[in-house]
Design a protein around this motif. Structure first.
Motif, PDB file in Angstrom:
ATOM      1  N   ALA A   1      24.682  29.839 -19.555  1.00 19.49           N
ATOM      2  CA  ALA A   1      24.389  31.279 -19.450  1.00 19.49           C
ATOM      3  C   ALA A   1      25.509  32.094 -18.797  1.00 19.49           C
ATOM      4  N   PRO A   2      26.212  31.594 -17.770  1.00 16.10           N
ATOM      5  CA  PRO A   2      27.272  32.416 -17.157  1.00 16.10           C
ATOM      6  C   PRO A   2      28.524  32.590 -18.022  1.00 16.10           C
ATOM      7  N   ILE A   3      28.713  31.751 -19.022  1.00 16.37           N
ATOM      8  CA  ILE A   3      29.964  31.774 -19.801  1.00 16.37           C
ATOM      9  C   ILE A   3      30.250  33.141 -20.412  1.00 16.37           C
ATOM     10  N   PRO A   4      29.308  33.771 -21.124  1.00 11.60           N
ATOM     11  CA  PRO A   4      29.617  35.093 -21.695  1.00 11.60           C
ATOM     12  C   PRO A   4      29.942  36.150 -20.644  1.00 11.60           C
ATOM     13  N   LEU A   5      29.323  36.042 -19.469  1.00 19.35           N
ATOM     14  CA  LEU A   5      29.612  37.002 -18.403  1.00 19.35           C
ATOM     15  C   LEU A   5      31.053  36.861 -17.926  1.00 19.35           C
ATOM     16  N   PHE A   6      31.503  35.637 -17.731  1.00 18.35           N
ATOM     17  CA  PHE A   6      32.900  35.410 -17.342  1.00 18.35           C
ATOM     18  C   PHE A   6      33.844  35.933 -18.420  1.00 18.35           C
TER      19      PHE A   6
ATOM     20  N   PHE B   1      29.639  36.566  -9.539  1.00 20.44           N
ATOM     21  CA  PHE B   1      29.266  35.292  -8.931  1.00 20.44           C
ATOM     22  C   PHE B   1      29.939  35.092  -7.578  1.00 20.44           C
ATOM     23  N   GLY B   2      30.664  36.088  -7.108  1.00 21.52           N
ATOM     24  CA  GLY B   2      31.231  36.083  -5.772  1.00 21.52           C
ATOM     25  C   GLY B   2      32.193  34.945  -5.475  1.00 21.52           C
ATOM     26  N   GLY B   3      32.826  34.401  -6.463  1.00 25.66           N
ATOM     27  CA  GLY B   3      33.765  33.313  -6.238  1.00 25.66           C
ATOM     28  C   GLY B   3      33.100  31.961  -6.054  1.00 25.66           C
ATOM     29  N   ARG B   4      31.781  31.920  -6.151  1.00 22.91           N
ATOM     30  CA  ARG B   4      31.077  30.633  -6.000  1.00 22.91           C
ATOM     31  C   ARG B   4      31.114  29.818  -7.286  1.00 22.91           C
ATOM     32  N   LEU B   5      31.016  30.497  -8.412  1.00 15.09           N
ATOM     33  CA  LEU B   5      31.111  29.839  -9.716  1.00 15.09           C
ATOM     34  C   LEU B   5      32.454  30.169 -10.334  1.00 15.09           C
ATOM     35  N   LEU B   6      32.908  29.276 -11.210  1.00 21.33           N
ATOM     36  CA  LEU B   6      34.111  29.550 -11.974  1.00 21.33           C
ATOM     37  C   LEU B   6      33.881  29.148 -13.419  1.00 21.33           C
ATOM     38  N   LEU B   7      34.685  29.700 -14.284  1.00 19.21           N
ATOM     39  CA  LEU B   7      34.674  29.299 -15.685  1.00 19.21           C
ATOM     40  C   LEU B   7      35.931  28.493 -15.921  1.00 19.21           C
ATOM     41  N   LEU B   8      35.761  27.326 -16.504  1.00 16.28           N
ATOM     42  CA  LEU B   8      36.872  26.439 -16.802  1.00 16.28           C
ATOM     43  C   LEU B   8      37.024  26.330 -18.308  1.00 16.28           C
ATOM     44  N   GLN B   9      38.197  26.680 -18.812  1.00 19.19           N
ATOM     45  CA  GLN B   9      38.520  26.466 -20.225  1.00 19.19           C
ATOM     46  C   GLN B   9      39.374  25.205 -20.296  1.00 19.19           C
TER      47      GLN B   9
ATOM     48  N   TYR C   1      34.453  25.517 -22.962  1.00 16.92           N
ATOM     49  CA  TYR C   1      34.186  26.264 -21.737  1.00 16.92           C
ATOM     50  C   TYR C   1      33.018  25.645 -20.973  1.00 16.92           C
ATOM     51  N   VAL C   2      33.137  25.668 -19.653  1.00 15.76           N
ATOM     52  CA  VAL C   2      32.052  25.205 -18.797  1.00 15.76           C
ATOM     53  C   VAL C   2      32.073  26.034 -17.508  1.00 15.76           C
ATOM     54  N   ALA C   3      30.887  26.418 -17.042  1.00 11.30           N
ATOM     55  CA  ALA C   3      30.761  27.113 -15.760  1.00 11.30           C
ATOM     56  C   ALA C   3      30.441  26.053 -14.708  1.00 11.30           C
ATOM     57  N   LEU C   4      31.183  26.085 -13.606  1.00 16.71           N
ATOM     58  CA  LEU C   4      31.044  25.083 -12.546  1.00 16.71           C
ATOM     59  C   LEU C   4      31.012  25.761 -11.182  1.00 16.71           C
ATOM     60  N   GLU C   5      30.401  25.083 -10.229  1.00 14.70           N
ATOM     61  CA  GLU C   5      30.390  25.601  -8.864  1.00 14.70           C
ATOM     62  C   GLU C   5      31.620  25.108  -8.116  1.00 14.70           C
ATOM     63  N   LYS C   6      32.234  26.019  -7.387  1.00 16.02           N
ATOM     64  CA  LYS C   6      33.384  25.672  -6.546  1.00 16.02           C
ATOM     65  C   LYS C   6      32.872  24.909  -5.333  1.00 16.02           C
ATOM     66  N   VAL C   7      33.518  23.795  -5.006  1.00 14.60           N
ATOM     67  CA  VAL C   7      33.170  23.032  -3.813  1.00 14.60           C
ATOM     68  C   VAL C   7      34.004  23.512  -2.628  1.00 14.60           C
TER      69      VAL C   7
ATOM     70  N   ARG D   1      44.457  26.859  -5.093  1.00 15.89           N
ATOM     71  CA  ARG D   1      43.838  25.535  -5.265  1.00 15.89           C
ATOM     72  C   ARG D   1      42.321  25.634  -5.142  1.00 15.89           C
ATOM     73  N   ILE D   2      41.620  25.053  -6.108  1.00 16.26           N
ATOM     74  CA  ILE D   2      40.159  25.069  -6.142  1.00 16.26           C
ATOM     75  C   ILE D   2      39.686  23.638  -6.393  1.00 16.26           C
ATOM     76  N   ILE D   3      38.670  23.229  -5.642  1.00 15.83           N
ATOM     77  CA  ILE D   3      38.104  21.901  -5.821  1.00 15.83           C
ATOM     78  C   ILE D   3      36.741  22.044  -6.498  1.00 15.83           C
ATOM     79  N   ILE D   4      36.531  21.233  -7.540  1.00 16.10           N
ATOM     80  CA  ILE D   4      35.253  21.197  -8.251  1.00 16.10           C
ATOM     81  C   ILE D   4      34.782  19.743  -8.309  1.00 16.10           C
ATOM     82  N   ALA D   5      33.505  19.556  -8.581  1.00 14.87           N
ATOM     83  CA  ALA D   5      32.929  18.216  -8.660  1.00 14.87           C
ATOM     84  C   ALA D   5      32.372  17.983 -10.061  1.00 14.87           C
ATOM     85  N   SER D   6      32.519  16.767 -10.533  1.00 17.30           N
ATOM     86  CA  SER D   6      31.906  16.383 -11.802  1.00 17.30           C
ATOM     87  C   SER D   6      30.565  15.732 -11.480  1.00 17.30           C
ATOM     88  N   GLY D   7      29.542  16.557 -11.350  1.00 18.21           N
ATOM     89  CA  GLY D   7      28.219  16.091 -10.951  1.00 18.21           C
ATOM     90  C   GLY D   7      27.658  15.003 -11.845  1.00 18.21           C
ATOM     91  N   PHE D   8      28.025  15.006 -13.108  1.00 16.37           N
ATOM     92  CA  PHE D   8      27.558  13.972 -14.026  1.00 16.37           C
ATOM     93  C   PHE D   8      28.587  12.862 -14.183  1.00 16.37           C
TER      94      PHE D   8
END
Length: 149
Positions: free
Chosen positions: A17-22, A30-38, A49-55, A62-69
């Motif tokens: 759902a956040p992808i079209p907004l980005f 999203f206040g910098g909490r979520l990011l869109l990754l292409q 494209y995937v929307a992910l939460e910044k860790v 530099r931004i750190i993200i987690a692969s929850g799956f």
């Protein structure tokens, strides 16, 4: 609450759902909490494209993200094949970046900083990750995105 959040993470329309907004330039909502990754599909060569939460954001570039799956996530596998990507976060749009999987020691440091800075969020996120993936938060891969200047 953990069960509901875990189910939401497994619901395709919800996580997308956040992808079209980005893409419309509204990522700042999203206040910098979520990011869109292409990233580039490793088989198709097409942009994905995937929307992910910044860790963590240890530096402006530099931004750190987690692969929850874990290692099975398509975006994670695509970055392993081609680490070049693009990032939307806050008011930053379509910024070229390079991905690098963190070592276990680096991941432990990131997670410990997150645990200290956000104890309630850490406890909730831990439960959600474990419910959704049957993996401990300490056992998932973490990725550093370095934004090009």
């Amino acid at each position: 609450m953990t069960g509901i959040a875990a189910k939401a993470l497994r619901t395709r329309w919800f996580v997308r759902a956040p992808i079209p907004l980005f893409r419309a330039g509204l990522g700042f909502l999203f206040g910098g909490r979520l990011l869109l990754l292409q990233h580039t599909g490793r088989t198709s060569g097409e942009p994905r494209y995937v929307a992910l939460e910044k860790v963590d954001r240890p530096a402006k570039n530099r931004i750190i993200i987690a692969s929850g799956f874990g290692e099975k996530s398509q975006w994670y596998r695509n970055l392993q094949a081609d680490p070049r990507c693009r990032v939307w976060i806050g008011f930053t749009r379509h910024r070229p970046a390079t991905a690098r999987t963190l070592s276990p020691a680096e991941s432990t440091d990131v997670l410990e900083r997150y645990r200290r800075a956000h104890p309630k969020a850490y406890a909730e996120l831990s439960g959600v990750i474990e419910d959704a993936t049957q993996r401990r938060i300490d056992d998932i891969p973490y990725v550093e995105l370095t934004l090009d200047r």
